[in-house]
Design a protein around this motif. Sequence first.
Motif, PDB file in Angstrom:
ATOM      1  N   ALA A 191      56.642  51.704  40.661  1.00  0.00           N
ATOM      2  CA  ALA A 191      58.169  51.003  39.706  1.00  0.00           C
ATOM      3  C   ALA A 191      58.532  52.372  38.683  1.00  0.00           C
ATOM      4  O   ALA A 191      57.725  53.563  39.018  1.00  0.00           O
ATOM      5  CB  ALA A 191      57.497  49.763  38.868  1.00  0.00           C
ATOM      6  N   ALA A 192      59.583  52.298  38.704  1.00  0.00           N
ATOM      7  CA  ALA A 192      60.394  53.049  37.471  1.00  0.00           C
ATOM      8  C   ALA A 192      60.960  51.886  36.181  1.00  0.00           C
ATOM      9  O   ALA A 192      60.877  50.989  36.758  1.00  0.00           O
ATOM     10  CB  ALA A 192      61.270  54.152  38.096  1.00  0.00           C
ATOM     11  N   ALA A 193      60.006  53.143  35.027  1.00  0.00           N
ATOM     12  CA  ALA A 193      60.891  51.921  34.158  1.00  0.00           C
ATOM     13  C   ALA A 193      61.848  53.070  32.989  1.00  0.00           C
ATOM     14  O   ALA A 193      60.903  53.591  33.203  1.00  0.00           O
ATOM     15  CB  ALA A 193      59.696  50.708  33.402  1.00  0.00           C
ATOM     16  N   TYR A 283      52.831  43.176  39.675  1.00  0.00           N
ATOM     17  CA  TYR A 283      53.647  44.210  39.883  1.00  0.00           C
ATOM     18  C   TYR A 283      52.316  45.351  40.481  1.00  0.00           C
ATOM     19  O   TYR A 283      52.832  46.155  40.598  1.00  0.00           O
ATOM     20  CB  TYR A 283      54.341  44.758  38.787  1.00  0.00           C
ATOM     21  CG  TYR A 283      55.148  44.092  38.289  1.00  0.00           C
ATOM     22  CD1 TYR A 283      56.755  44.614  39.495  1.00  0.00           C
ATOM     23  CD2 TYR A 283      55.785  42.884  36.969  1.00  0.00           C
ATOM     24  CE1 TYR A 283      57.654  44.244  38.486  1.00  0.00           C
ATOM     25  CE2 TYR A 283      56.913  42.923  36.924  1.00  0.00           C
ATOM     26  CZ  TYR A 283      57.606  43.188  36.706  1.00  0.00           C
ATOM     27  OH  TYR A 283      59.240  42.634  36.878  1.00  0.00           O
ATOM     28  N   GLY A 284      51.269  44.773  39.914  1.00  0.00           N
ATOM     29  CA  GLY A 284      50.249  45.799  40.246  1.00  0.00           C
ATOM     30  C   GLY A 284      49.985  46.653  39.613  1.00  0.00           C
ATOM     31  O   GLY A 284      51.178  46.470  38.415  1.00  0.00           O
ATOM     32  N   HIS A 285      49.384  47.567  39.234  1.00  0.00           N
ATOM     33  CA  HIS A 285      49.303  49.095  38.108  1.00  0.00           C
ATOM     34  C   HIS A 285      49.704  49.851  38.873  1.00  0.00           C
ATOM     35  O   HIS A 285      50.128  50.775  39.559  1.00  0.00           O
ATOM     36  CB  HIS A 285      47.774  49.039  38.393  1.00  0.00           C
ATOM     37  CG  HIS A 285      48.005  50.122  37.391  1.00  0.00           C
ATOM     38  ND1 HIS A 285      48.406  50.878  36.202  1.00  0.00           N
ATOM     39  CD2 HIS A 285      46.404  50.981  37.028  1.00  0.00           C
ATOM     40  CE1 HIS A 285      48.190  51.965  35.989  1.00  0.00           C
ATOM     41  NE2 HIS A 285      46.129  51.388  36.157  1.00  0.00           N
ATOM     42  N   THR A 286      51.208  49.568  37.968  1.00  0.00           N
ATOM     43  CA  THR A 286      52.741  50.474  38.525  1.00  0.00           C
ATOM     44  C   THR A 286      51.781  52.354  37.543  1.00  0.00           C
ATOM     45  O   THR A 286      53.517  53.095  37.647  1.00  0.00           O
ATOM     46  CB  THR A 286      53.333  50.311  37.856  1.00  0.00           C
ATOM     47  OG1 THR A 286      53.652  49.733  36.703  1.00  0.00           O
ATOM     48  CG2 THR A 286      54.041  49.016  38.618  1.00  0.00           C
ATOM     49  N   MET A 287      51.090  52.188  36.624  1.00  0.00           N
ATOM     50  CA  MET A 287      50.544  53.390  35.956  1.00  0.00           C
ATOM     51  C   MET A 287      51.556  54.226  35.429  1.00  0.00           C
ATOM     52  O   MET A 287      51.186  53.681  34.258  1.00  0.00           O
ATOM     53  CB  MET A 287      50.119  54.868  38.073  1.00  0.00           C
ATOM     54  CG  MET A 287      49.368  54.185  38.941  1.00  0.00           C
ATOM     55  SD  MET A 287      49.138  55.108  40.161  1.00  0.00           S
ATOM     56  CE  MET A 287      47.834  56.964  39.882  1.00  0.00           C
ATOM     57  N   GLY A 288      51.946  55.005  35.773  1.00  0.00           N
ATOM     58  CA  GLY A 288      52.651  55.968  35.329  1.00  0.00           C
ATOM     59  C   GLY A 288      54.328  54.949  34.272  1.00  0.00           C
ATOM     60  O   GLY A 288      54.425  55.189  32.917  1.00  0.00           O
ATOM     61  N   ALA A 289      54.408  53.655  35.237  1.00  0.00           N
ATOM     62  CA  ALA A 289      55.394  53.158  34.677  1.00  0.00           C
ATOM     63  C   ALA A 289      55.176  51.957  34.009  1.00  0.00           C
ATOM     64  O   ALA A 289      55.532  51.087  32.899  1.00  0.00           O
ATOM     65  CB  ALA A 289      56.455  52.341  35.897  1.00  0.00           C
TER      66      ALA A 289
END
Length: 546
Positions: A191-193, A283-289
Motif C-alpha cells: 500500500a501507499a499512504a 491490510y496485512g503488514h504494509t511496512m513503510g505505509a
Amino acid sequence: MHLLSTNITSPLGLTTEQNYLAVKAGRTALAHHQCCRGVPFPFEAALFTEQQWEEIRTEGFTPFESLVLHSVRDALSRATIDVASPRTILILSTTKGDIGIPPGETATRIAHAVGVRTTPIVVCNACISGVAAQVLALRMTEAGYCDTAIVTGADVQGGFIISGFQSLKALSEEPCRPFDAERLGLNLGEAAATMIYRRGEGGEDAWHLTAGAVRNDAYHISGPHPKGEGCLRALQQVAAPVEQLAVIGVHGTATMYNDQMESKAIERAGLSAVPLSALKGYYGHTMGAAGLLETIITARALDDGGTILPSLGYHERGVSGKVLISGEALRTNKRDFIKMLSGFGGCNGAIRLSKQPHTQGQPPCRGRQPVTKALATVKLSAISADSLSEMYKRDIGDYPKFHKMDHLSRLAFVATEKLLKDHPALPCDDTMAVILFNRTSSVVADNAYAATISDPGNYYPSPALFVHTLPNISTGEVALRHGLHGETSFFILPAADEHLMQRILRAAMLDTGTHHAIAGWIDCPDTEAMNCELTLYEAVTQCCQG
C-alpha cells in the motif's frame, strides 16, 4: 501541527474514503496466493491486482514510484499548499523501497514529479518508519524549518521481502489474528499512504499531531523485549493525559512475541482501560505505509461518530498483558488517540493525535531550536572490510558478536567504540540518541541476501542475512552494545548534506529526553570503500526566537 489531507492507496481502494468504507464494511484485502511474485510457496497477503496496477502506474516510473505518486497526487488534490515553496518538505517512509536503487534517488524522482524543490528525506527505520516519519515532520515544523510536510509511505511486496519473512518463520498461511489466542503469524500487504501536515493550529475539526517519540529496546536486533522496554518508553512520552484517549492503534502483527510485548508495555504504561485497535487483519503488514495508513483509518473512524473499529480476526485474548481489545465495533466520545509501532533493530515509536491542539508540552514556535555542542568526531574514509576487521581486533576485540554483523553495522560499531572511548563518564541510557544518515541504504547486505534466493534450484533464504537488509540495524547494534534506550533513527538522503543533517539532528534534540547524540554520515556502497564521519553531540540548551 494539523492535518490538511490524506490518501490511502491499497488493494481495498485508491482513496482514503474508499478504504475506510471497505474497512467499515468488514472487508479484508488478504487473500491466498499460490507461488506468485517469485516465491515458490503459498502465502496469505494483501496484494494489488493487475487491474489495480493499471490504474496506479505512471509511465516512466517504477511500480513503487508510481504507487507513491498516486497517493501523493491524490492527497495534494485535496489540499491547497505551495508545493514548490522552500518551506515545504517531502518525507518518504519505506522499509525497502525499490531494491537495488538508492532510496534517495527514488525520493528525488518523486519530489520532482510532484513539484517539491527541497531535498527529500527518506526515513528507513524498519516497521516503525511511518510513525517515525510523522515524528520527524512534527519536529521539523516545531524547529521552524518548514511550514508544510508531505509525509508519504509505501512498500511493494515481492520475492525479496516475502521470502525473508518466511525464512524467519513469521508468516501465517491463514488470515492473521492480532492478539488472539490462536494467532499463527503475520501477513504482508502492499500500500501507499500520504498525510499532509501544516504548521500551526487548524480548525476545530482538524486533527493535530501533538506528540511523538522513538525509543530502543536495546535487547535484540530481531526480537522485542519481553516486557516491552522500548515500547513502554515511547508510550510514556505521549500517554498523558490518559483520560482523553479514545483508542490505541497497536502494531498488532499477530506474531507471538510482538503482540505479547505490546500488551505488557500497554499495561505497564497504565493504559489497560484504553481500547485497542489492530488493523492488520484488513491490510496485512504494509511496512513503510503502516504507520500512516493505520493512523489515517483510526482518525477517519473516530470522525465517523466516534467509531473504534473491530480488530478483524480477534476472538479470544492470547496475551498476558491486561488490555482491552474487541472483535466488535465500539463507540467513544473521546477525541485523542495513540498510534504505536515496533520493529527490527529494537526500534519503537509512538505518536498522539488530537482534535485539540497542543495537548502535549509547549505549543510549536518558530525558532525553537536546540543548541548542540560537538564533543568528539571520528572519521573513517575509504576503508575496506578487511581493514575494518583489523581495526576491531587491534582496538576493541572484546565483542564476538561483531563477526555476525553486516558490514554497515560493523562500521557503525567500530566508529562508535572509538567515539565513546574518551568519554566513559557519559550516561549510556535513554538520554543518548543514535541518528545516522547514508545514501545507499543496506545495499551490501541486500546483495548478499538476494544471492540466497536468486537460483531456483538452490533456493535457501537466509534469516541471518535478511535481518541485516535494514540500515537501521546498525543503530540497533550500537544500542544493544551500550544499553541505549534512547532514540535510534536512520535517514537516507540523495547525497551527504551537512546542512540538512544538522537540521534533522537539532530537530531530534527537541525531544526533551535526549541529552546526547551520536550522529553523522555512514555509507557502505561496497566492501572496499566504506566511509563514515560520526560526531558525539551534547544538547546545550533550547531557545525560542519568536
